[in-house]
Design an enzyme around this catalytic site. Structure first.
Site, PDB file in Angstrom:
ATOM      1  N   PRO A   9       0.795  -1.218   0.000  1.00  0.00           N
ATOM      2  CA  PRO A   9       0.000   0.000   0.000  1.00  0.00           C
ATOM      3  C   PRO A   9       0.830   1.272   0.000  1.00  0.00           C
ATOM      4  O   PRO A   9       1.860   1.363   0.655  1.00  0.00           O
ATOM      5  CB  PRO A   9      -0.838  -0.101   1.280  1.00  0.00           C
ATOM      6  CG  PRO A   9      -0.263  -1.198   2.083  1.00  0.00           C
ATOM      7  CD  PRO A   9       0.543  -2.054   1.170  1.00  0.00           C
ATOM      8  N   ASN A  10       0.331   2.208  -0.776  1.00  0.00           N
ATOM      9  CA  ASN A  10       0.851   3.577  -0.879  1.00  0.00           C
ATOM     10  C   ASN A  10       2.169   3.702  -1.613  1.00  0.00           C
ATOM     11  O   ASN A  10       2.634   4.814  -1.827  1.00  0.00           O
ATOM     12  CB  ASN A  10       0.945   4.244   0.502  1.00  0.00           C
ATOM     13  CG  ASN A  10      -0.412   4.359   1.157  1.00  0.00           C
ATOM     14  OD1 ASN A  10      -1.360   4.809   0.524  1.00  0.00           O
ATOM     15  ND2 ASN A  10      -0.516   3.917   2.393  1.00  0.00           N
ATOM     16  N   ARG A  17       3.691  11.332  -1.458  1.00  0.00           N
ATOM     17  CA  ARG A  17       3.533  11.224  -0.004  1.00  0.00           C
ATOM     18  C   ARG A  17       4.867  11.389   0.722  1.00  0.00           C
ATOM     19  O   ARG A  17       5.890  10.878   0.275  1.00  0.00           O
ATOM     20  CB  ARG A  17       2.875   9.898   0.373  1.00  0.00           C
ATOM     21  CG  ARG A  17       3.761   8.689   0.144  1.00  0.00           C
ATOM     22  CD  ARG A  17       3.072   7.383   0.470  1.00  0.00           C
ATOM     23  NE  ARG A  17       3.065   7.115   1.885  1.00  0.00           N
ATOM     24  CZ  ARG A  17       3.617   6.053   2.448  1.00  0.00           C
ATOM     25  NH1 ARG A  17       4.204   5.146   1.716  1.00  0.00           N
ATOM     26  NH2 ARG A  17       3.569   5.884   3.736  1.00  0.00           N
ATOM     27  N   TYR A  22      10.381   9.488   1.869  1.00  0.00           N
ATOM     28  CA  TYR A  22      10.468   8.582   0.722  1.00  0.00           C
ATOM     29  C   TYR A  22      11.129   9.183  -0.520  1.00  0.00           C
ATOM     30  O   TYR A  22      11.326   8.478  -1.507  1.00  0.00           O
ATOM     31  CB  TYR A  22       9.069   8.072   0.359  1.00  0.00           C
ATOM     32  CG  TYR A  22       8.433   7.309   1.491  1.00  0.00           C
ATOM     33  CD1 TYR A  22       8.877   6.027   1.820  1.00  0.00           C
ATOM     34  CD2 TYR A  22       7.425   7.872   2.260  1.00  0.00           C
ATOM     35  CE1 TYR A  22       8.323   5.328   2.868  1.00  0.00           C
ATOM     36  CE2 TYR A  22       6.860   7.175   3.320  1.00  0.00           C
ATOM     37  CZ  TYR A  22       7.311   5.911   3.618  1.00  0.00           C
ATOM     38  OH  TYR A  22       6.758   5.226   4.662  1.00  0.00           O
ATOM     39  N   ASN A  74       8.176  -5.211  -0.732  1.00  0.00           N
ATOM     40  CA  ASN A  74       8.011  -4.095   0.187  1.00  0.00           C
ATOM     41  C   ASN A  74       6.551  -4.143   0.617  1.00  0.00           C
ATOM     42  O   ASN A  74       5.687  -3.634  -0.104  1.00  0.00           O
ATOM     43  CB  ASN A  74       8.353  -2.759  -0.482  1.00  0.00           C
ATOM     44  CG  ASN A  74       8.264  -1.598   0.493  1.00  0.00           C
ATOM     45  OD1 ASN A  74       7.607  -1.680   1.520  1.00  0.00           O
ATOM     46  ND2 ASN A  74       8.905  -0.498   0.150  1.00  0.00           N
ATOM     47  N   ALA A  77       2.858  -0.806   4.945  1.00  0.00           N
ATOM     48  CA  ALA A  77       2.330  -0.876   6.312  1.00  0.00           C
ATOM     49  C   ALA A  77       1.951  -2.294   6.727  1.00  0.00           C
ATOM     50  O   ALA A  77       1.932  -2.599   7.923  1.00  0.00           O
ATOM     51  CB  ALA A  77       1.128   0.057   6.456  1.00  0.00           C
ATOM     52  N   ASP A  87       2.331 -15.472   6.278  1.00  0.00           N
ATOM     53  CA  ASP A  87       2.072 -16.889   6.048  1.00  0.00           C
ATOM     54  C   ASP A  87       2.168 -17.247   4.561  1.00  0.00           C
ATOM     55  O   ASP A  87       2.674 -18.319   4.213  1.00  0.00           O
ATOM     56  CB  ASP A  87       0.706 -17.282   6.601  1.00  0.00           C
ATOM     57  CG  ASP A  87       0.666 -17.300   8.115  1.00  0.00           C
ATOM     58  OD1 ASP A  87       1.736 -17.223   8.763  1.00  0.00           O
ATOM     59  OD2 ASP A  87      -0.453 -17.382   8.668  1.00  0.00           O
ATOM     60  N   GLU A  98      12.990  -8.797   1.813  1.00  0.00           N
ATOM     61  CA  GLU A  98      12.094  -7.712   2.227  1.00  0.00           C
ATOM     62  C   GLU A  98      12.849  -6.392   2.097  1.00  0.00           C
ATOM     63  O   GLU A  98      13.998  -6.287   2.532  1.00  0.00           O
ATOM     64  CB  GLU A  98      11.643  -7.919   3.675  1.00  0.00           C
ATOM     65  CG  GLU A  98      10.670  -6.863   4.154  1.00  0.00           C
ATOM     66  CD  GLU A  98      10.174  -7.138   5.555  1.00  0.00           C
ATOM     67  OE1 GLU A  98      10.330  -6.246   6.411  1.00  0.00           O
ATOM     68  OE2 GLU A  98       9.644  -8.242   5.803  1.00  0.00           O
ATOM     69  N   HIS A 100      12.603  -1.978   2.430  1.00  0.00           N
ATOM     70  CA  HIS A 100      11.923  -0.758   2.880  1.00  0.00           C
ATOM     71  C   HIS A 100      12.769   0.430   2.457  1.00  0.00           C
ATOM     72  O   HIS A 100      13.992   0.420   2.642  1.00  0.00           O
ATOM     73  CB  HIS A 100      11.723  -0.760   4.392  1.00  0.00           C
ATOM     74  CG  HIS A 100      10.856  -1.894   4.829  1.00  0.00           C
ATOM     75  ND1 HIS A 100       9.496  -1.882   4.685  1.00  0.00           N
ATOM     76  CD2 HIS A 100      11.177  -3.102   5.363  1.00  0.00           C
ATOM     77  CE1 HIS A 100       9.001  -3.024   5.130  1.00  0.00           C
ATOM     78  NE2 HIS A 100      10.006  -3.784   5.535  1.00  0.00           N
ATOM     79  N   ARG A 107      12.061   5.253  12.878  1.00  0.00           N
ATOM     80  CA  ARG A 107      10.811   5.988  12.705  1.00  0.00           C
ATOM     81  C   ARG A 107       9.898   5.691  13.899  1.00  0.00           C
ATOM     82  O   ARG A 107      10.375   5.349  14.966  1.00  0.00           O
ATOM     83  CB  ARG A 107      10.183   5.598  11.367  1.00  0.00           C
ATOM     84  CG  ARG A 107      11.072   6.055  10.202  1.00  0.00           C
ATOM     85  CD  ARG A 107      10.439   5.879   8.869  1.00  0.00           C
ATOM     86  NE  ARG A 107       9.194   6.618   8.765  1.00  0.00           N
ATOM     87  CZ  ARG A 107       8.265   6.336   7.875  1.00  0.00           C
ATOM     88  NH1 ARG A 107       8.429   5.347   7.016  1.00  0.00           N
ATOM     89  NH2 ARG A 107       7.139   7.043   7.829  1.00  0.00           N
TER      90      ARG A 107
END
Length: 155
Positions: A9-10, A17, A22, A74, A77, A87, A98, A100, A107
């Site tokens: 998301p986002n 944003r 970012y 990524n 949230a 899972d 993963e 970010h 943060r």
């Protein structure tokens, strides 16, 4: 060889944003960066983005059947609370990295917890968009190491 990059998301709002967190580059810039990396490495890289948890889970499950050799994700949230995505990742035995963009350890307190991290082979954070390139490299290295262990030549 096929890699899958999943953005949660986002992420489609990059450049819009929280630019201080970012950066100013937009989502299309990230897509070009990844496409260039694919050409450079001779790797087919599919990028999937969704703001919906179920769609992300469905895409991870599809990866089991479609010849995906590795996943860079990524989760956005969802990193912090989606046991369902965790899972789904744990169900897939291909290398998973993963990523970010920001340093999630510096943060808000809730961001330092990743429920998806343990279902992945490694985690990269705080390196901006270039972290995606590092994640792709790590994924390719893990795939190659797996091929060598199995006696499979080439990519």
């Amino acid at each position: 060889m096929k890699l899958l990059v999943i953005n949660g998301p986002n992420l489609n709002f990059l450049g819009i944003r929280e630019r201080a967190v970012y950066g100013n580059e937009d989502y299309d810039y990230l897509l070009r960066l990844i496409a260039d990396k694919g050409r450079e490495t001779g790797t087919e890289i599919e990028v999937f983005q969704s703001n919906h948890e179920g769609a992300i889970i469905d895409r991870i499950q599809e990866a089991y059947f479609d010849g995906t050799a590795g996943i860079v994700i990524n989760p956005g949230a969802y990193t912090h609370y989606s046991y369902a995505i965790r899972d789904a990742l744990a169900s897939i035995t291909v290398p998973k990295i993963e990523i970010h963009i920001s340093d999630i350890t510096k943060r808000e307190a809730f961001r330092s917890n990743s429920v998806t991290k343990d279902a992945c082979d490694s985690q990269i954070y705080g390196k901006g968009l270039s972290g995606y390139l590092e994640a792709i490299d790590q994924c390719l290295e893990r795939i190659e190491a797996g091929h060598q262990a199995q006696g499979i030549e080439g990519k």
